[in-house]
Design a protein around this motif. Structure first.
Motif, PDB file in Angstrom:
ATOM      1  N   THR A   1      -2.589   6.674  -5.628  1.00 27.14           N
ATOM      2  CA  THR A   1      -4.026   6.816  -5.408  1.00 27.14           C
ATOM      3  C   THR A   1      -4.491   8.238  -5.729  1.00 27.14           C
ATOM      4  O   THR A   1      -3.681   9.147  -5.933  1.00 27.14           O
TER       5      THR A   1
ATOM      6  N   GLU B   1      -6.605   4.989   3.156  1.00 21.93           N
ATOM      7  CA  GLU B   1      -6.959   3.571   3.162  1.00 21.93           C
ATOM      8  C   GLU B   1      -8.448   3.342   2.965  1.00 21.93           C
ATOM      9  O   GLU B   1      -8.886   2.195   2.847  1.00 21.93           O
ATOM     10  N   ASN B   2      -9.222   4.423   2.933  1.00 24.82           N
ATOM     11  CA  ASN B   2     -10.667   4.306   2.710  1.00 24.82           C
ATOM     12  C   ASN B   2     -10.947   4.406   1.210  1.00 24.82           C
ATOM     13  O   ASN B   2     -11.326   5.449   0.693  1.00 24.82           O
ATOM     14  N   ILE B   3     -10.761   3.304   0.508  1.00 24.82           N
ATOM     15  CA  ILE B   3     -10.938   3.283  -0.943  1.00 24.82           C
ATOM     16  C   ILE B   3     -12.435   3.226  -1.259  1.00 24.82           C
ATOM     17  O   ILE B   3     -13.137   2.301  -0.823  1.00 24.82           O
ATOM     18  N   VAL B   4     -12.894   4.207  -2.036  1.00 26.08           N
ATOM     19  CA  VAL B   4     -14.325   4.276  -2.367  1.00 26.08           C
ATOM     20  C   VAL B   4     -14.590   3.937  -3.829  1.00 26.08           C
ATOM     21  O   VAL B   4     -15.753   3.815  -4.241  1.00 26.08           O
TER      22      VAL B   4
ATOM     23  N   TRP C   1      -9.761   7.540  -2.946  1.00 26.68           N
ATOM     24  CA  TRP C   1     -10.068   7.476  -1.527  1.00 26.68           C
ATOM     25  C   TRP C   1     -10.738   8.760  -1.057  1.00 26.68           C
ATOM     26  O   TRP C   1     -10.660   9.797  -1.707  1.00 26.68           O
ATOM     27  N   ARG C   2     -11.400   8.668   0.077  1.00 21.57           N
ATOM     28  CA  ARG C   2     -12.033   9.825   0.689  1.00 21.57           C
ATOM     29  C   ARG C   2     -11.712   9.819   2.190  1.00 21.57           C
ATOM     30  O   ARG C   2     -11.785   8.767   2.841  1.00 21.57           O
ATOM     31  N   ASP C   3     -11.346  10.985   2.720  1.00 21.01           N
ATOM     32  CA  ASP C   3     -11.065  11.199   4.152  1.00 21.01           C
ATOM     33  C   ASP C   3      -9.756  10.545   4.601  1.00 21.01           C
ATOM     34  O   ASP C   3      -8.943  11.164   5.287  1.00 21.01           O
ATOM     35  N   ASP C   4      -9.545   9.277   4.223  1.00 21.50           N
ATOM     36  CA  ASP C   4      -8.340   8.554   4.646  1.00 21.50           C
ATOM     37  C   ASP C   4      -7.805   7.761   3.462  1.00 21.50           C
ATOM     38  O   ASP C   4      -8.587   7.128   2.734  1.00 21.50           O
TER      39      ASP C   4
ATOM     40  N   ALA D   1      -8.451  -4.219   6.640  1.00 18.86           N
ATOM     41  CA  ALA D   1      -7.486  -3.142   6.409  1.00 18.86           C
ATOM     42  C   ALA D   1      -6.787  -3.349   5.071  1.00 18.86           C
ATOM     43  O   ALA D   1      -6.478  -4.479   4.680  1.00 18.86           O
TER      44      ALA D   1
ATOM     45  N   ARG E   1       0.817  -1.225   0.000  1.00 22.88           N
ATOM     46  CA  ARG E   1       0.000   0.000   0.000  1.00 22.88           C
ATOM     47  C   ARG E   1       0.846   1.269   0.000  1.00 22.88           C
ATOM     48  O   ARG E   1       0.413   2.312  -0.494  1.00 22.88           O
TER      49      ARG E   1
ATOM     50  N   ASN F   1      -7.202  11.367  -4.480  1.00 21.87           N
ATOM     51  CA  ASN F   1      -8.112  11.916  -3.479  1.00 21.87           C
ATOM     52  C   ASN F   1      -9.375  12.374  -4.193  1.00 21.87           C
ATOM     53  O   ASN F   1      -9.360  13.320  -4.970  1.00 21.87           O
TER      54      ASN F   1
END
Length: 431
Positions: free
Chosen positions: A220, A250-253, A245-248, A323, A215, A222
């Protein structure tokens, strides 16, 4: 006693016949145990009934060997007994010693060495020829062989030895891998061919975790960044798919595909009469595809099937807690078989291995053990760690400092650089 006595010639004929049978059993044992089941299967598929019979009787090798050994010992003992009786009648008490010498020579040459030499030279051909008569022998001697098998297993059990007749001594994977290694050492199989075949064989024994891109190395997007920046990043990236990702981080949307993005940009700009400002209305979440997550323990062959079945080329790897660990692509799996795949968009990367004058090599600590084994034709173990740095840490049972030297598995490892808890540069020399 006259040499023309009927009993004499009958005994001689019986001894010769028994020697022929002994040679048949000895040659059959060698042919059926040394023949390749793969080659026999190929012959059977072409219509060879003998090869098909050979495949059938070699499925239970314990029963096969038991029947052959029983038959071979019976004819050898009977031949020796007849020869002793014959020579005793001819030469008296000295005939016993003479019979022993003569029968030893005859059995060694004509019942052991000669048939086994032929069988080992033409194992599949010989196995196909002897399969049917040996099959009959197995059926006839089945009761005795069965009783012997029970007795032998009982004796072995007393000594704590458990036998499983259905378990092969070597798996097909190990047999093929051994044949490839032998062929390479003898110069018959090229290193590239060996690596490709072994890579294909190993897919079922390796997981996505071993070859994924970590990772920390993933590029990535944003999703909340300005649209113009996202478009510029996607256009200038060497990758066609970028996780969003959004906010973090590791938060893949979602996953943005450059082709989908450019198609939507073209539509908006065209509808606005060519004004690029129209991209401000771009809905990135509508363009992004749903992310595809896979567990870290998924075998590579299974993951490749999933990619092909679902028509996907890109997956995000997660652990048991959900995770993010990294990502894997179909190309990554294919590269495990055919080696590095590069196209016109890939950046020219320097050789990851720096070769020094004294035979030492210097590498990045994150280089995988499999890659260095392939490149250097080494056999560093990869059961406990995926990377060379991980192997050093595992063997040292600590995180070494720069300058420390270790020796294990026949190699000398020197830590050149360390960044925080990572071993970034290592020097290795075969001892």
């Amino acid at each position: 006693m006259s040499l023309l006595d009927t009993t004499f010639w009958t005994t001689v004929a019986a001894i010769l016949a028994l020697l022929v049978l002994s040679g048949f059993f000895s040659g059959s044992e060698t042919a059926l145990t040394a023949s390749s089941r793969g080659k026999l299967r190929a012959q059977a598929d072409k219509g060879s009934k003998g090869a098909e019979s050979a495949l059938t009787i070699t499925e239970d090798r314990e029963r096969l060997i038991g029947a052959i050994l029983l038959g071979n010992n019976l004819v050898n003992i009977l031949a020796a007994a007849l020869a002793t009786a014959l020579f005793t009648r001819l030469f008296g008490d000295s005939g016993v010693a003479l019979a022993t010498l003569v029968m030893t020579a005859l059995v060694l040459i004509f019942a052991e060495v000669l048939p086994k030499t032929y069988a080992i030279s033409n194992p599949e051909t010989a196995a196909s020829r002897v399969a049917r008569p040996i099959r009959l022998v197995i059926v006839l001697l089945a009761p005795i062989v069965g009783a012997v098998r029970v007795l032998v297993r009982g004796i072995l059990t007393l000594f704590g030895v458990r036998t499983d007749p259905n378990e092969a001594v070597l798996s097909y994977h190990e047999e093929i891998a051994g044949a490839l290694a032998l062929g390479h050492s003898e110069g018959v199989v090229e290193k590239e061919h060996r690596d490709r075949l072994l890579g294909a064989l190993d897919l079922g024994h390796r997981t996505v975790e071993e070859i994924m891109l970590h990772r920390s190395q993933i590029e990535t997007v944003n999703i909340e960044a300005p649209v113009e920046e996202i478009i510029a990043q996607c256009v200038n990236s060497s990758h066609t798919r970028l996780p969003a990702w959004r906010d973090d981080p590791e938060n893949i949307v979602g996953v943005i595909h450059s082709r989908d993005l450019m198609r939507e940009v073209h539509r908006l700009v065209s509808e606005a009469g060519g004004r690029f400002e129209a991209v401000a209305r771009l809905d990135l979440m509508a363009v992004a595809r749903e992310p595809y997550f896979v567990p870290e323990t998924t075998p590579l062959d299974e993951q490749m099937r999933q990619f092909l079945t679902q028509r996907r080329h890109f997956a995000l790897v997660i652990d048991e807690y959900g995770a993010l660990l990294g990502l894997i692509t179909l190309e990554d799996i294919l590269e495990e078989i055919v080696g590095e795949i590069e196209d016109e968009h890939d950046e020219d990367a320097p050789d990851p291995i720096t070769r020094l004058n004294d035979g030492t090599i210097e590498i990045d600590g994150a280089m995988t053990i499999r890659d260095i084994n392939r490149a250097m034709d080494w056999n560093l173990p990869d059961e406990e760690a995926n990377t060379v740095a991980g192997l050093v840490i595992h063997e040292a049972q600590m995180i070494p400092e720069a300058g420390q030297i270790f020796r294990f598995h026949g190699f000398r490892f020197e830590v050149v650089e360390r960044a925080e808890n990572r071993l970034t540069r290592l020097r290795i020399r075969e001892m």
